[in-house]
Motif scaffolding. Structure first.
Motif, mmCIF file in Angstrom:
data_model
loop_
_atom_site.group_PDB
_atom_site.id
_atom_site.type_symbol
_atom_site.label_atom_id
_atom_site.label_comp_id
_atom_site.label_asym_id
_atom_site.label_seq_id
_atom_site.Cartn_x
_atom_site.Cartn_y
_atom_site.Cartn_z
ATOM 1 N N TYR A 198 -3.504 4.937 -1.800
ATOM 2 C CA TYR A 198 -4.571 5.686 -1.131
ATOM 3 C C TYR A 198 -4.227 7.165 -1.169
ATOM 4 O O TYR A 198 -3.158 7.568 -0.701
ATOM 5 C CB TYR A 198 -4.745 5.206 0.319
ATOM 6 C CG TYR A 198 -5.172 3.756 0.365
ATOM 7 C CD1 TYR A 198 -6.500 3.404 0.132
ATOM 8 C CD2 TYR A 198 -4.232 2.739 0.574
ATOM 9 C CE1 TYR A 198 -6.888 2.077 0.130
ATOM 10 C CE2 TYR A 198 -4.615 1.405 0.566
ATOM 11 C CZ TYR A 198 -5.946 1.085 0.346
ATOM 12 O OH TYR A 198 -6.332 -0.241 0.333
ATOM 13 N N HIS A 242 -9.342 8.910 -0.030
ATOM 14 C CA HIS A 242 -9.034 7.997 1.074
ATOM 15 C C HIS A 242 -7.854 8.582 1.832
ATOM 16 O O HIS A 242 -6.724 8.531 1.367
ATOM 17 C CB HIS A 242 -8.695 6.600 0.562
ATOM 18 C CG HIS A 242 -9.900 5.757 0.314
ATOM 19 N ND1 HIS A 242 -10.822 6.033 -0.677
ATOM 20 C CD2 HIS A 242 -10.358 4.643 0.953
ATOM 21 C CE1 HIS A 242 -11.789 5.126 -0.648
ATOM 22 N NE2 HIS A 242 -11.536 4.272 0.338
ATOM 23 N N GLN A 248 -4.155 0.068 -8.446
ATOM 24 C CA GLN A 248 -5.473 0.603 -8.076
ATOM 25 C C GLN A 248 -5.295 1.856 -7.237
ATOM 26 O O GLN A 248 -4.544 1.823 -6.248
ATOM 27 C CB GLN A 248 -6.210 -0.440 -7.245
ATOM 28 C CG GLN A 248 -7.442 -0.995 -7.942
ATOM 29 C CD GLN A 248 -8.292 -1.781 -6.976
ATOM 30 O OE1 GLN A 248 -7.756 -2.641 -6.264
ATOM 31 N NE2 GLN A 248 -9.578 -1.498 -6.942
ATOM 32 N N ASP A 292 -9.903 12.707 -7.503
ATOM 33 C CA ASP A 292 -9.158 12.424 -8.738
ATOM 34 C C ASP A 292 -9.094 13.697 -9.593
ATOM 35 O O ASP A 292 -10.129 14.164 -10.073
ATOM 36 C CB ASP A 292 -9.890 11.300 -9.494
ATOM 37 C CG ASP A 292 -9.122 10.840 -10.718
ATOM 38 O OD1 ASP A 292 -8.183 11.541 -11.125
ATOM 39 O OD2 ASP A 292 -9.483 9.776 -11.257
ATOM 40 N N GLU A 319 -1.615 -0.903 -4.318
ATOM 41 C CA GLU A 319 -2.752 0.014 -4.264
ATOM 42 C C GLU A 319 -2.267 1.334 -3.654
ATOM 43 O O GLU A 319 -1.373 1.336 -2.811
ATOM 44 C CB GLU A 319 -3.904 -0.585 -3.442
ATOM 45 C CG GLU A 319 -3.519 -0.880 -2.018
ATOM 46 C CD GLU A 319 -4.093 -2.169 -1.471
ATOM 47 O OE1 GLU A 319 -4.766 -2.898 -2.208
ATOM 48 O OE2 GLU A 319 -3.857 -2.438 -0.279
ATOM 49 N N SER A 337 0.851 -1.197 0.000
ATOM 50 C CA SER A 337 0.000 0.000 0.000
ATOM 51 C C SER A 337 0.877 1.235 0.000
ATOM 52 O O SER A 337 1.760 1.382 0.849
ATOM 53 C CB SER A 337 -0.882 0.042 1.250
ATOM 54 O OG SER A 337 -1.838 -0.980 1.203
ATOM 55 N N PHE A 394 -7.165 4.584 -4.872
ATOM 56 C CA PHE A 394 -8.383 4.922 -4.124
ATOM 57 C C PHE A 394 -8.309 6.397 -3.755
ATOM 58 O O PHE A 394 -7.520 6.778 -2.889
ATOM 59 C CB PHE A 394 -8.491 4.066 -2.855
ATOM 60 C CG PHE A 394 -8.632 2.602 -3.132
ATOM 61 C CD1 PHE A 394 -9.888 2.019 -3.269
ATOM 62 C CD2 PHE A 394 -7.500 1.794 -3.260
ATOM 63 C CE1 PHE A 394 -10.018 0.663 -3.540
ATOM 64 C CE2 PHE A 394 -7.622 0.437 -3.523
ATOM 65 C CZ PHE A 394 -8.884 -0.126 -3.659
ATOM 66 N N ASP A 436 -12.636 6.984 4.266
ATOM 67 C CA ASP A 436 -13.233 7.200 2.946
ATOM 68 C C ASP A 436 -14.016 8.506 3.046
ATOM 69 O O ASP A 436 -15.062 8.554 3.680
ATOM 70 C CB ASP A 436 -14.144 6.011 2.599
ATOM 71 C CG ASP A 436 -14.870 6.208 1.273
ATOM 72 O OD1 ASP A 436 -14.948 7.366 0.809
ATOM 73 O OD2 ASP A 436 -15.350 5.208 0.717
#
Ligand SMILES: Cc1cc2nc3c(=O)[nH]c(=O)nc-3n(C[C@H](O)[C@H](O)[C@H](O)COP(=O)(O)OP(=O)(O)OC[C@H]3O[C@@H](n4cnc5c(N)ncnc54)[C@H](O)[C@@H]3O)c2cc1C
Length: 454
Positions: free
Chosen positions: A34, A131, A126, A39, A32, A9, A128, A147
Motif C-alpha cells: 500500500y 492508499h 500487487q 504511481d 501486497e 502487507s 495499491f 483510498d
C-alpha cells in the motif's frame, strides 16, 4: 518455498518495499503493498524525483541476489572519486578507493524505484497506489487505509504487516503508543535543496561525468551527482539560520550573488538557478533510532522507518537493502517463525544501523570541511599506502563501509582505532614517501587483527 504461505502487507512502495516484496513472493508468500503516492510510472511527480543516490557494495549485493543488478547497468554512472571545486574554481580529484574497481554508482532514485516496482509486479506483487495507511490496530492486526482516489476508508487484516514507509512511518507512530517503546529523533540544523545542473547543448555532461562533485565551504557545501541524461543533480546543504543559511537567501538577487561569490564555476552553468532555488522545497535531515522494531508476530519496521540516517555517507538505501538481505536470509533459516525472525533480525541489525547513523553524521564534517584541507588529502594517501601494504589489516573506514560488507559496527570500531593511528603517523608528515613504516608496522600489528572481507 515457505513452510506456509502468509498474506503479508507492506506499507510503502519506496525503495525497500518492492525489493523486500520480491524476496517474500519468491518464498511463496502473498504480498501486497500500500503506497500513499500515485504511481510514478503514470503521473509526473514533483520535487525530489530527480535526486539520485550513490549505490555501493551492500546495495549492489542485495540487487544481485534479487537478479536485478544486471539490468541496472543501463541507468548507473560509476563515480571514481570526489572532484573538489575551490572558490577560485581549482579542481582536485581524490579517488574513492585503491583502484578503479572501487567506485560508487550514481543512480536516479525514480528509475531505481520504477525498476523495483516493475520487477515486484512481474512476480505477482500487487501494489495499491494512493492508499495511505492511517492506522494499525496492534491488538487485532488490522490495517486502516484511505483510498485517496475515492475517499473511502478500507480495512484489511493480513497475517503480517511490514512498515517500509520511511522516516515518517505510520506503523512506527502506532508503536509509539506502546509502553516502553524507545524512540529518538535528532534533526540537523542544516537543510538541503535540490538544484539541477543542465546538460550541454549536445546532451553532454558539463562537469567530469565519473565523479561526485563537491564544493566544500567549511560549514556548508554543494554536491552534484551525474545523471544519464547529461544533467547533474546538485544538492545544496546550508544551515537553516544564521550566516550563509537558507534564511539569509530570501531573494533571487541574494541567491545569485551567493552562488556567484561562493560557487562561481557551477553558477555559470546554471541559468535557471534562482527559479530552481525558489521552486524546490528545503528538506530537513534527521537521524531516527527506535526499538523494538516489531510488535509480537504482527508487525515489523524495516529501512528508514526503523532507522533513518542523514545522507552524508550515501548509505541509507545501501543499509536498507542490506536489511532486506538479512531478513530474507532469516526467513530461509526459520520459515515462518516470525517471533524468532523478528528478534534475530533486530539483534543482528540494530547495532549496525546505530553505527552507520553515527558514521553518517561524522562524515558530514569530513565532506563539507575536511576534504578541502591538504592535510586530509595526505591522510587519505597514507590510508591507501597502509592498505596496499597491509590489505588484510588496514582497510580505510570509507572502504569498509562502501566497498565491503563488513558490519557497520566493525567499521565504526576499527575506524576509530585507525583514526588514532593516522593522527599519530601523520602528525608531522609532509609527504607520504616519508611515512614511518616501522612505527606503522608496530601499530598495525599490535592494534588490528586481520579482517574477514566480504
Ligand atoms: C537528500 C538525500 C540524499 C540521499 N542520498 C543517498 C545516497 O546517496 N545513498 C543512499 O544509500 N541513500 C541515500 N539517501 C537515503 C535514502 O533515500 C533512504 O534511505 C531510502 O529512500 C529509504 O528507503 P525506504 O524504502 O525505507 O523509505 P522511502 O524511500 O522514504 O519510501 C517510503 C515510502 O512509503 C510511502 N509512505 C509513507 N507513509 C505512508 C503511509 N502512511 N501510507 C502509505 N505509504 C506511505 C512513501 O510515499 C514512500 O514511497 C538519501 C536521502 C536524502 C534525503
Amino acid at each position: 518455498m515457505a513452510q506456509s504461505s502468509q498474506r503479508i502487507s507492506l506499507i510503502g512502495a519506496g525503495l525497500n518495499g518492492p525489493l523486500l516484496a520480491l524476496g517474500l513472493t519468491e518464498r511463496g508468500h502473498k504480498v501486497e503493498i500500500y503506497e500513499r503516492r500515485p504511481d510514478m510510472r503514470r503521473v509526473r511527480m514533483g520535487a525530489g524525483r530527480s535526486i539520485n543516490l550513490a549505490l555501493s557494495t551492500r546495495g549492489i549485493h542485495a540487487l544481485t541476489q534479487a537478479g536485478l543488478w544486471e539490468q541496472m547497468q543501463a541507468i548507473i554512472i560509476p563515480m571514481k572519486g570526489r572532484m573538489m571545486h575551490s572558490v577560485s574554481s581549482e579542481l582536485t580529484f581524490q579517488p574513492y578507493g585503491k583502484d578503479e574497481s572501487e567506485v560508487i554508482n550514481s543512480i536516479s532514485r525514480a528509475e531505481l524505484n520504477i525498476a523495483l516496482m516493475n520487477a515486484a509486479e512481474s512476480r505477482g506483487v500487487q501494489i495499491f497506489f494512493q492508499h495511505r495507511c492511517r492506522g494499525f490496530d496492534l491488538r487485532t492486526g488490522e490495517l486502516r487505509l484511505r483510498d485517496e482516489k475515492s475517499g473511502q476508508d478500507v480495512t484489511v487484516a493480513p497475517d503480517l504487516v511490514i512498515g517500509c514507509d520511511g522516516s515518517a512511518s505510520a506503523i512506527r507512530s502506532e508503536m509509539l503508543k506502546l509502553p516502553r517503546f524507545n524512540f529518538s529523533q535528532q534533526y540537523l540544523d542544516y537543510g538541503y535543496k535540490e538544484l539541477t545542473i543542465p546538460a550541454g547543448a549536445d546532451g553532454s555532461h558539463l562537469l567530469e561525468k565519473n565523479a561526485l562533485h563537491i564544493w566544500p565551504r567549511g560549514n556548508y557545501m554543494l554536491i552534484a551527482l551525474p545523471n544519464i541524461d547529461g544533467t547533474f543533480a546538485g544538492i545544496l546543504f546550508l544551515p537553516f539560520d544564521g550566516v550563509n543559511s537558507f534564511a539569509s537567501l530570501p531573494t533571487h538577487a541574494a541567491v545569485q550573488q551567493f552562488f556567484q561569490s561562493r560557487f562561481p564555476d557551477v553558477c555559470a552553468l546554471m541559468p535557471s538557478l534562482t527559479a530552481n532555488f525558489f521552486a524546490n522545497p528545503t528538506g530537513a535531515m534527521v537521524t531516527i533510532k527506535c526499538s523494538p522494531w516489531h510488535v509480537d508476530q504482527k508487525a515489523l519496521l524495516l529501512g528508514d522507518s526503523a532507522h533513518a540516517i542523514v545522507p552524508f555517507f550515501g548509505q541509507g538505501i545501501n543499509c536498507g537493502f542490506e536489511d532486506c538481505s538479512a531478513f530474507l536470509e532469516l526467513l530461509d533459516r526459520h520459515g515462518t517463525d516470525w517471533n524468532r525472525i523478528f528478534c534475530e533480525f533486530e539483534k543482528a541489525r540494530k547495532v549496525n544501523t546505530d553505527a552507520i547513523a553515527d558514521l553518517a553524521v561524522e562524515n558530514f564534517v569530513e565532506m563539507r570541511d575536511k576534504v578541502a584541507d591538504p592535510k586530509f588529502l595526505l591522510r587519505k594517501k597514507v590510508e591507501l599506502a597502509l592498505e596496499a601494504k597491509y590489505p588484510k589489516h588496514f582497510i580505510p573506514k570509507y572502504a569498509m563501509v562502501t566497498f565491503h560488507r563488513v558490519p557497520y559496527s566493525t567499521a565504526l570500531r576499527r575506524g576509530q582505532v585507525q583514526d588514532a593511528m593516522l593522527s599519530e603517523l601523520c602528525a608531522r608528515l609532509e609527504r607520504v614517501e616519508d611515512l614511518d613504516w616501522s612505527r606503522a608496522d608496530v601499530l598495525i600489528r599490535s592494534e588490528l587483527t586481520p579482517l574477514e572481507l566480504s
